[in-house]
Scaffold this motif. Structure first.
Motif, PDB file in Angstrom:
ATOM      1  N   LEU A 304       0.784  -1.271  -0.281  1.00 18.18           N
ATOM      2  CA  LEU A 304       0.115  -0.024   0.003  1.00 18.18           C
ATOM      3  C   LEU A 304       0.860   1.277  -0.117  1.00 18.18           C
ATOM      4  O   LEU A 304       0.441   2.251  -0.575  1.00 18.18           O
ATOM      5  N   GLU A 305       2.051   1.064   0.668  1.00 17.56           N
ATOM      6  CA  GLU A 305       2.921   2.375   0.573  1.00 17.56           C
ATOM      7  C   GLU A 305       3.493   2.495  -0.858  1.00 17.56           C
ATOM      8  O   GLU A 305       3.429   3.658  -1.040  1.00 17.56           O
ATOM      9  N   ARG A 306       3.709   1.497  -1.491  1.00 15.15           N
ATOM     10  CA  ARG A 306       4.057   1.628  -2.721  1.00 15.15           C
ATOM     11  C   ARG A 306       3.097   2.136  -3.604  1.00 15.15           C
ATOM     12  O   ARG A 306       3.420   3.004  -4.555  1.00 15.15           O
ATOM     13  N   ARG A 307       1.726   2.047  -3.371  1.00 14.82           N
ATOM     14  CA  ARG A 307       0.964   2.718  -4.341  1.00 14.82           C
ATOM     15  C   ARG A 307       0.257   3.841  -3.754  1.00 14.82           C
ATOM     16  O   ARG A 307      -0.737   4.190  -4.385  1.00 14.82           O
ATOM     17  N   ASP A 308       0.835   4.142  -2.780  1.00 11.84           N
ATOM     18  CA  ASP A 308       0.379   5.610  -2.160  1.00 11.84           C
ATOM     19  C   ASP A 308      -0.883   5.668  -1.411  1.00 11.84           C
ATOM     20  O   ASP A 308      -1.623   6.565  -1.465  1.00 11.84           O
ATOM     21  N   ILE A 309      -1.468   4.500  -0.984  1.00 17.62           N
ATOM     22  CA  ILE A 309      -2.749   4.369  -0.379  1.00 17.62           C
ATOM     23  C   ILE A 309      -2.411   4.292   1.200  1.00 17.62           C
ATOM     24  O   ILE A 309      -1.723   3.571   1.914  1.00 17.62           O
ATOM     25  N   PRO A 310      -3.118   5.265   1.884  1.00 17.42           N
ATOM     26  CA  PRO A 310      -2.825   5.465   3.440  1.00 17.42           C
ATOM     27  C   PRO A 310      -3.211   4.076   4.170  1.00 17.42           C
ATOM     28  O   PRO A 310      -4.004   3.607   3.925  1.00 17.42           O
ATOM     29  N   ALA A 311      -2.533   3.810   4.857  1.00 18.53           N
ATOM     30  CA  ALA A 311      -2.430   2.542   5.915  1.00 18.53           C
ATOM     31  C   ALA A 311      -1.653   2.644   7.236  1.00 18.53           C
ATOM     32  O   ALA A 311      -0.565   3.439   7.150  1.00 18.53           O
ATOM     33  N   GLY A 312      -1.933   2.014   8.106  1.00 22.27           N
ATOM     34  CA  GLY A 312      -1.180   1.945   9.198  1.00 22.27           C
ATOM     35  C   GLY A 312      -1.398   1.021  10.332  1.00 22.27           C
ATOM     36  O   GLY A 312      -2.757   0.456  10.346  1.00 22.27           O
ATOM     37  N   ARG A 313      -0.502   0.717  10.883  1.00 23.12           N
ATOM     38  CA  ARG A 313      -0.661  -0.333  12.145  1.00 23.12           C
ATOM     39  C   ARG A 313      -1.617   0.121  13.018  1.00 23.12           C
ATOM     40  O   ARG A 313      -1.943   1.213  13.289  1.00 23.12           O
ATOM     41  N   VAL A 314      -2.293  -0.775  13.815  1.00 25.53           N
ATOM     42  CA  VAL A 314      -3.188  -0.627  15.224  1.00 25.53           C
ATOM     43  C   VAL A 314      -2.570  -0.633  16.103  1.00 25.53           C
ATOM     44  O   VAL A 314      -2.119  -1.634  16.485  1.00 25.53           O
ATOM     45  N   ASN A 315      -2.016   0.337  16.816  1.00 29.05           N
ATOM     46  CA  ASN A 315      -1.302   0.985  17.905  1.00 29.05           C
ATOM     47  C   ASN A 315      -2.157   0.740  19.163  1.00 29.05           C
ATOM     48  O   ASN A 315      -3.237   1.033  19.061  1.00 29.05           O
ATOM     49  N   THR A 316      -1.723  -0.100  20.232  1.00 26.60           N
ATOM     50  CA  THR A 316      -2.033  -0.091  21.621  1.00 26.60           C
ATOM     51  C   THR A 316      -1.682   1.473  22.215  1.00 26.60           C
ATOM     52  O   THR A 316      -0.571   1.894  21.527  1.00 26.60           O
ATOM     53  N   LEU A 317      -2.236   1.930  23.139  1.00 28.01           N
ATOM     54  CA  LEU A 317      -1.555   2.960  23.902  1.00 28.01           C
ATOM     55  C   LEU A 317      -0.149   2.842  24.063  1.00 28.01           C
ATOM     56  O   LEU A 317       0.867   3.567  24.074  1.00 28.01           O
ATOM     57  N   THR A 318       0.340   1.571  24.640  1.00 24.04           N
ATOM     58  CA  THR A 318       1.493   1.312  24.881  1.00 24.04           C
ATOM     59  C   THR A 318       2.418   1.070  24.087  1.00 24.04           C
ATOM     60  O   THR A 318       3.616   1.668  24.153  1.00 24.04           O
ATOM     61  N   ASP A 319       1.899   0.918  22.709  1.00 18.50           N
ATOM     62  CA  ASP A 319       2.676   0.921  21.347  1.00 18.50           C
ATOM     63  C   ASP A 319       3.262   2.403  21.043  1.00 18.50           C
ATOM     64  O   ASP A 319       4.434   2.437  20.501  1.00 18.50           O
ATOM     65  N   LEU A 320       2.628   3.308  21.706  1.00 19.54           N
ATOM     66  CA  LEU A 320       3.179   4.694  21.041  1.00 19.54           C
ATOM     67  C   LEU A 320       4.330   4.961  21.768  1.00 19.54           C
ATOM     68  O   LEU A 320       5.118   5.883  21.091  1.00 19.54           O
TER      69      LEU A 320
END
Length: 419
Positions: A304-320
């Motif tokens: 998706l990054e290669r195709r410029d489509i917005p995406a991201g992991r699902v973080n927990t609060l601790t992941d931040l």
């Protein structure tokens, strides 16, 4: 270069989340904020206060960069000192109900009478003039009244957003309104009266994209926004986790259809424009979820990054706290608090240009009454007057003041990036 609000004095007589969030932002942008607290202090001092120091995590976050004065405003001496603070202030902020503000000398008329150049900012549950005007209000009540809880719950019934969204959004609105009022004062030379009502603020916030056909009079269709109401709008399950994907524009959908080997879908009448896609969003989200389940999270992120489509992991609060981007941008800072020891806190995210550098003006949240004596002296009280106020209990300060620097510079603590 100073921060933009350097030299602006704020008297903060607010408590809980909304008003203190507003004044924290003003402090982070350079203002000097004096927080006036009653005996016992702001109630949020006790939230999560596992150490029993009245310095819970919410208080440590939302009252950074302020000085605390403990005043008993039920006493004449306390109100008299508050009036002195108001006469020197550029901004006065409170979230008192109108009758309480009147009793304590914090109504708009009372403030502008002693300081005609002041910006008087009052947070209210409901705007003046309506049948709800005198009702008490908290975040949950306003989430319900504004339509937010109904939208969040959808067909399953009303639900609260799991953060104090109304308090924080209204606090942001208050900070913006104060800045606009200060600009107005610069032009006219006269003080400004600002009312920030929670219900009206949140109703406008919700209706921005949710008003739908009710924008027209008479209505041309139902209220609501189909995309956010879709039951399929949720993080997508991948082979090994979840991924947030937001495909919105024509180009992004064409790229996705090509990615899944279905480029012909871009020519489908149902999917050609944002209008048609919104009307058929359930179909599209179901298609998206089906395909996301076929590959791993890392595979999809790269694709998706290669195709410029917005995406991201699902973080927990601790992941931040271990997010590589937040680490690279210095989002968290270390602070050696004078009573609570090492803290890790989020920096204010707004940057004002390369010359301002990083924030190094007061960042720690104060102990209850930590600055009572220095603020009383700055307001012009002599030692005899201060002594009388201390004896009566109208003014108080911590019994252990070893950490307090008498010249006022003790509140400026060095900060650094968290490793």
């Amino acid at each position: 270069m100073d921060f933009p609000l350097a030299g602006i004095r704020v008297v903060d007589v607010s408590s809980t989340f909304m008003g203190p969030y507003c004044t924290m932002l003003l402090a982070q942008w350079g203002a000097e904020v004096v927080k006036v607290e009653p005996p016992g202090g702001d109630v949020v001092r006790k939230i999560g206060d596992v150490r029993g120091t009245s310095m819970g995590p919410v208080f440590l976050n939302v009252n950074r960069g302020k000085r605390s004065v403990l005043l008993d405003l039920k006493q004449d001496g306390g109100r008299a000192l508050l009036e002195r603070l108001v006469t020197r202030a550029d901004v006065v902020v409170h979230n008192l109900r109108p009758d309480a503000a009147e009793r304590l000398g914090l109504s708009a008329d009372a403030v502008l009478r002693v300081n005609p150049r002041a910006v008087h900012c009052a947070f209210r549950g409901f705007a003046a003039g309506g049948p709800y005007a005198d009702r008490p209000a908290y975040d949950d009540v306003i989430q319900a009244a504004s339509g937010m809880a109904a939208v969040q719950g959808g067909a399953g019934g009303a639900e609260y957003v799991r953060t104090a969204a109304a308090d924080k959004i209204v606090g942001l609105m208050g900070a913006a309104a104060v800045l606009a009022a200060l600009r107005g004062r610069d032009v006219t030379g006269a003080g400004q009266v600002v009312e920030v009502p929670m219900l009206e603020t949140m109703a406008g916030f919700m209706l921005l994209e949710q008003q739908g056909g009710w924008v027209f009079d008479p209505p041309a269709g139902p209220a609501g926004y189909a995309r956010t109401a879709s039951p399929h709008r949720r993080p997508c399950r991948t082979k090994d986790g979840h991924l947030a994907v937001m495909i919105y524009t024509d180009a992004q959908w064409r790229a996705f259809f090509t990615c899944i080997g279905r480029p012909e879908l871009a020519a489908e009448p149902r999917y050609r424009t944002i209008r048609e896609r919104t009307e058929h969003i359930d179909e599209l989200y179901a298609l998206l979820n089906t395909h996301m389940a076929t590959r791993t999270t890392e595979d999809w992120l790269a694709e998706l990054e290669r195709r410029d489509i917005p995406a991201g992991r699902v973080n927990t609060l601790t992941d931040l706290f271990s997010d590589p981007h937040l680490a690279a941008t210095g989002f968290f800072e270390s602070l050696d608090h004078p009573t609570e020891g090492p803290l890790r806190l989020p920096r204010q995210p707004v940057r004002f240009g390369p010359d301002t550098g990083r924030q190094d003006h007061p960042l720690h949240a104060p102990a209850l009454g930590e600055h009572s004596l220095e603020v009383a002296r700055e307001a012009g009280l002599d030692e005899a007057e201060i002594g009388r106020l201390l004896t009566s209990g109208a003014l108080a300060h911590p019994s252990d003041t070893a950490h307090t620097d008498k010249d006022g510079e003790g509140r400026r603590w060095q900060t650094s990036n968290t490793p």
